[in-house]
Design a protein around this motif. Structure first.
Motif, mmCIF file in Angstrom:
data_model
loop_
_atom_site.group_PDB
_atom_site.id
_atom_site.type_symbol
_atom_site.label_atom_id
_atom_site.label_comp_id
_atom_site.label_asym_id
_atom_site.label_seq_id
_atom_site.Cartn_x
_atom_site.Cartn_y
_atom_site.Cartn_z
ATOM 1 N N LYS A 130 0.831 -1.193 0.000
ATOM 2 C CA LYS A 130 0.000 0.000 0.000
ATOM 3 C C LYS A 130 0.877 1.260 0.000
ATOM 4 O O LYS A 130 0.622 2.211 -0.740
ATOM 5 N N ASN A 135 -2.592 -1.638 -4.914
ATOM 6 C CA ASN A 135 -3.837 -1.950 -4.207
ATOM 7 C C ASN A 135 -4.382 -3.339 -4.537
ATOM 8 O O ASN A 135 -5.452 -3.713 -4.059
ATOM 9 N N ILE A 180 -6.705 -3.386 0.845
ATOM 10 C CA ILE A 180 -6.301 -3.697 -0.516
ATOM 11 C C ILE A 180 -6.797 -5.101 -0.843
ATOM 12 O O ILE A 180 -7.159 -5.862 0.048
ATOM 13 N N ASP A 327 -8.872 2.616 -1.530
ATOM 14 C CA ASP A 327 -8.836 4.070 -1.444
ATOM 15 C C ASP A 327 -8.636 4.634 -2.857
ATOM 16 O O ASP A 327 -7.608 4.390 -3.481
ATOM 17 N N GLN A 330 -5.236 6.738 -3.186
ATOM 18 C CA GLN A 330 -4.097 6.162 -2.462
ATOM 19 C C GLN A 330 -2.777 6.854 -2.828
ATOM 20 O O GLN A 330 -2.502 7.110 -3.994
ATOM 21 N N HIS A 331 -1.978 7.192 -1.812
ATOM 22 C CA HIS A 331 -0.683 7.826 -2.064
ATOM 23 C C HIS A 331 0.433 6.933 -1.554
ATOM 24 O O HIS A 331 0.225 6.132 -0.656
#
Ligand code: BGC
Length: 725
Positions: A130, A135, A180, A327, A330-331
Motif C-alpha cells: 500500500k 492496491n 487492498i 482508497d 491512495q498515495h
C-alpha cells in the motif's frame, strides 16, 4: 504474543465495516450499471506493467509491477495496481529501485503452524504494498504441495488442505486488512512447473474436492479474497482459466464466490474463457490476443448473454473494490521497516524445524572454535526465484548465474539476500573463534572441521517458478561435502536452506540437522537465534520428507525427461497428461499411510529444546458440532511452543489418516493446558457428487507428535450427515 493485538484490531475493524453485505452487492451492481460498456470492458483486461520485450508502453500513471488496469475516475473507481507478493512485495529485478521486506518462504511459514503469525505476515506485506502505491496483491499461495519437486513449493504452505487452508486464509485476511485486494492463487491443481502451460491434470471431482479444492474452499471462507487467480495448467482437458468446472461450477456456483477471477499472466486461451467464468485477462500482452478487450466488447454488443457476462464482470470487480474498501486516492508513503524486519526474523525463527539433535548438541553452549562451511554462508542466505522474488533496497547480495541472462532478476539464478550467517554467528558468539570455508574443496573443509569444536555446514538448494527440481537431492556435490565433514567432526550441524524436502544420505553421521528453508531478510539472525537457544525451535514439517523418490505416487515427474526446462513453459506444444488419480486426495502423508511407506521425516515432525506431551483426548458434540479436547504439557526445562495435532484415523470403516485439527501454544516449563479443537465435518466426509456426506458410524481420532507417531485412538459414533458445499 505481541502481534495478536494488532491483528485483532485490524480484523475486527474490517469485519465491522464489511458488515452490510446486501449494501455491498447493491453498490457493486449500481456502479457497474452506471458504466458504459467500454468502461465495463476496461475492467476485464490489464497489462503487465513492466517495460520489456517491446510490449505496450507502461502508462506513466501505472506503478511498475506485475499489472495495471485503468480505473473509471468519473465513478470513483480506482485503477488497479498489481504487484506480486507471495512472500513480500516483489522486486521485479530492481526496476522500481525500492525494496521490500522478504519474509521467509511459504514452507517456513507453513512450519510455524501459526495462523496469527501468517496474518501478521500478510499485514506486513499489505502495508508495504500500500505504501508503494499498490492496491491489488498477487499473494496467497493456496496450492497443496502435491510433489516435493515442484518448483513453487517454496511459495506454498503445506501438503494438507486444513493446514494450507487455515494458513493461506490467515495470510490473505492480513493483506486485505490494509484495505487492498489480495488474490488466492493458482486455482487450481497447479502443482508442477514442468510444461506448466500444457500439463493436463487428470483427477476425479471427489478427489479434487477432498484435497486441493478443499484447501482453496477453506482459504476463501476465511479470507474472502477479492480475486482468485487461475493457473496455467489444465484440469481434465480444460485450461484452469477456461474451465467451466473450476470457475463456474465449483468456485462461483458451489462456493458462492462473489469476487473476480483474474488469469495468470499469459494463461488465457480464447474469448470463450469469459463464458467459462474468467473475469479478467491479466498481463494480456502475453496471450495470443487481448481477447477481453475489443473482442469481448464486440461480443457483448451482439449477444445478450455476453452482455450480461460483461456486466457481471464489472459487478464482481466492484464487489471486491468495495469489500476491500480500496482508497481511490491512495498515495505512496513510508512504513516501519524495522518492525517489519523483526517480524521476518520472528517468522523464520518460528519456521525452523529441528530434525535431529544428538546428545543435545543444540543449543550451542560455548564452543571455543566453530567452522562455518559452505552455502555461501559468508555472504547471504538463498531465496526463491521467479515472480515472487523479494529483495531489500540494496538488492541481492549476489546472484549465482545458472541458466544465463534474464530480464527479471531471480528467474535464472539463485539470488542471495544480504543476511549473513557467518556475521550473525560471530556477533552472537563473541568469545568463540569463528572461521569460514567455502566448501569447494572437501579436503580443505575436512581439515578445518577437524580442528574445530563444532562444524556448521550450510547447504542450499535453489528453486524457482518455471522449473521443477529433477529430484530431491542436494545439488553441487553438497552431500559428499556434508558426509566428509561429519566423518571428520562428530559435532557437525547441518543447516538446510532448501525449497522443500531433500534426501539426507549422511543423516546418521551428523550431530544435528536444522531445516531453515528459504530464510528471508533476517534469515541469518533467526537461524543463529535457534542455534544458540535464544529461541526454542517449534517448527513442524508441513510436508513429508520422502526416503526415496520411489515412495512417491509419481517416482518420475511427468514431462521432466522429455521437456526442456523453460520459464515461459512453452517448451511443449502438446498436452502432458498427469494422473493425480493415483493418489487422489491422499496427498503427502496420507499417501505414505496408505502405502505403508516409512518417510525420512513425517509430516508434523519437529524437535524442541524442551519437551511436550499430549494426553486426555476427549470427543464431544457441542451445539451439533464435533469438538476434540486434549491436554498439552511442557515437560521440559525451557519455555517453548508445543503443537497439538489431531488426526482422524477411521471414518466409519474407512481407514487412513487426515489432519482433523491443530493448535499451537506457548507454555512455561511444567505447565499444562487444555486445548479445544473444533473438527470441520468436511474432513470426516466424502464428496458425494453434489455435497459432502458424513456416513453414519464410528469415527476414530488420535493425537500425534507427527503423522507417523499417534496415540491410541478413541472413537465416537456420528449420525449420517449431508453438508452443502
Ligand atoms: C506467475 C504468477 C504471477 C504472475 C505475475 C506468473 O508467471 O505464475 O504467480 O502472479 O506471473 O507476475
Amino acid at each position: 504474543m505481541r502481534y495478536r493485538a494488532i491483528i485483532l484490531a485490524s480484523v475486527m475493524a474490517l469485519a465491522f465495516e464489511n458488515a452490510s453485505a446486501q449494501t455491498l452487492d447493491q453498490r457493486a451492481a449500481a456502479t457497474a450499471a452506471a458504466m458504459t460498456p467500454a468502461e465495463r470492458d476496461n475492467l476485464a483486461h490489464g497489462i503487465m506493467a513492466i517495460p520489456f520485450g517491446g510490449f505496450t508502453a507502461v502508462p506513466p500513471e501505472a506503478t511498475l509491477g506485475a499489472g495495471y488496469i485503468a480505473g473509471v475516475p468519473r465513478l470513483g473507481v480506482p485503477a488497479l495496481r498489481e504487484s506480486d507478493a507471495s512472500l513480500g512485495v516483489a522486486w521485479i529485478g530492481g526496476l522500481r529501485h525500492d525494496g521490500a521486506t522478504a519474509l521467509p518462504s511459504g514452507m517456513a511459514l507453513g512450519s510455524s503452524w501459526d495462523p496469527d503469525l501468517e496474518r501478521a505476515g500478510g499485514l506486513v506485506i499489505g502495508a508495504e504494498a500500500k505504501a508503494k502505491g499498490f492496491n491489488v496483491l498477487l499473494a496467497g499461495g493456496g496450492n497443496l504441495v502435491r510433489d516435493p519437486r515442484g518448483g513453487r513449493t517454496f511459495e506454498y504452505l503445506s501438503e494438507d488442505p486444513l493446514l494450507s487452508g487455515t494458513l493461506a486464509g490467515a495470510a490473505v485476511a492480513g493483506v486485505q486488512a490494509n484495505h487492498i485486494i489480495s488474490t488466492l492463487k493458482h486455482f487450481a491443481l497447479n502443482d508442477q512447473e514442468t510444461a506448466r502451460h500444457s500439463v493436463d491434470v487428470h483427477i476425479s471431482d471427489a478427489a479434487a474436492r477432498e484435497s486441493d479444492l478443499l484447501a482453496f474452499e477453506i482459504e476463501i471462507e476465511r479470507s474472502h479474497p477479492g480475486s482468485v487467480m487461475c493457473g496455467y495448467n489444465l484440469v481434465n482437458g480444460a485450461h484452469d482459466c477456461d474451465s467451466d468446472y473450476l470457475l463456474n461450477q465449483v468456485l462461483k456456483r458451489d462456493w458462492g464466490y462473489k469476487g473476480f477471477v483474474m488469469s495468470d499472466w499469459g494463461a488465457v486461451p480464447g474469448l470463450q474463457a469469459a463464458q467459462h467464468g474468467l473475469d479478467q485477462q491479466s498481463g494480456s500482452q502475453l496471450d495470443a490476443q487481448v481477447f477481453f478487450a475489443q473482442p469481448l466488447l464486440d461480443a457483448a454488443g451482439k449477444d445478450q448473454t455476453m452482455n450480461a457476462r460483461l456486466t457481471d464482470i464489472a459487478t464482481r470487480v466492484m464487489h471486491s473494490v468495495y469489500y476491500a474498501q480500496l482508497d481511490p486516492n491512495q498515495h505512496t508513503s513510508n512504513y516501519d521497516e524495522k518492525s517489519h524486519l523483526a517480524l521476518a526474523q520472528q517468522a523464520e525463527a518460528s519456521g525452523v524445524v529441528l530434525l535431529r539433535n544428538q546428545n543435545d548438541l543444540l543449543p550451542l553452549a560455548k564452543p571455543k572454535k566453530i567452522v562455518v562451511i559452505g552455502g555461501y554462508a559468508a555472504y547471504g542466505v538463498i531465496s526463491g526465484g521467479g515472480s515472487s522474488q523479494v529483495q531489500g533496497k540494496t538488492g541481492p547480495a549476489f546472484t549465482v548465474p545458472v541458466y544465463g541472462p534474464s530480464i527479471l532478476g531471480g528467474i535464472n539464478g539463485p539470488e542471495y539476500l544480504p543476511s549473513v550467517p557467518l556475521d550473525a554467528i560471530k556477533a552472537r558468539a563473541k568469545s568463540t573463534d569463528v572461521t569460514y570455508r567455502g566448501g569447494d574443496y572437501i579436503a580443505e573443509a575436512v581439515t578445518a572441521a577437524k580442528s574445530a569444536d563444532v562444524a556448521i555446514v550450510f547447504a542450499t538448494q535453489w528453486s524457482s517458478e518455471g522449473y521443477d527440481e529433477p529430484d530431491i537431492s542436494l545439488p553441487n556435490g553438497q552431500d559428499a561435502l556434508i558426509a566428509a565433514v561429519a566423518a571428520a567432526n562428530p559435532h557437525t550441524i547441518v543447516v538446510l536452506e532448501t525449497s522443500g524436502p531433500v534426501l539426507m544420505p549422511w543423516l546418521d553421521k551428523t550431530a544435528a540437522v536444522m531445516e531453515a528453508w528459504f530464510p528471508g531478510a533476517r534469515g541469518a539472525e533467526a537461524i543463529t537465534s535457534v542455534l544458540f537457544g535464544d529461541v526454542n525451535p517449534a517448527g513442524h514439517l508441513p510436508v513429508t520428507f520422502p526416503a526415496s523418490l520411489a515412495q512417491l505416487p509419481r517416482p518420475k515427474l511427468d514431462g521432466l525427461d522429455t521437456i526442456e526446462p523453460d520459464f515461459t513453459g512453452t517448451g511443449s506444444k502438446t498436452n502432458v497428461p498427469v494422473n493425480y488419480d493415483i493418489e487422489g486426495s491422499d496427498v503427502g502423508y496420507r499417501w505414505f499411510v496408505r502405502t505403508h511407506a516409512k518417510p525420512l521425516f513425517p509430516f508434523g515432525f519437529g524437535l524442541s529444546y524442551t519437551s511436550f506431551t499430549t494426553d486426555g483426548l476427549r470427543l464431544e458434540q457441542q451445539n451439533g458440532k464435533l469438538v476434540a479436547l486434549a491436554m498439552l504439557h511442557n515437560t521440559g526445562k525451557r519455555t517453548g511452543s508445543g503443537l497439538v495435532q489431531l488426526y482422524v484415523t477411521d471414518r466409519a470403516g474407512k481407514k487412513g489418516e487426515r489432519l482433523a485439527g491443530f493448535e499451537k501454544l506457548t507454555l512455561q516449563p511444567g505447565d499444562g493446558t487444555e486445548v479445544t479443537i473444533p473438527v470441520d465435518a468436511r474432513l470426516l466426509a466424502d464428496w458425494a457428487g453434489k455435497n459432502w456426506h458424513v456416513a453414519a458410524g464410528s469415527y476414530s481420532f488420535a493425537l500425534g507428535s507427527d503423522a507417523s507417531t499417534l496415540s491410541a485412538p478413541i472413537s465416537i459414533k456420528l449420525d449420517d450427515q449431508t453438508l452443502a458445499p
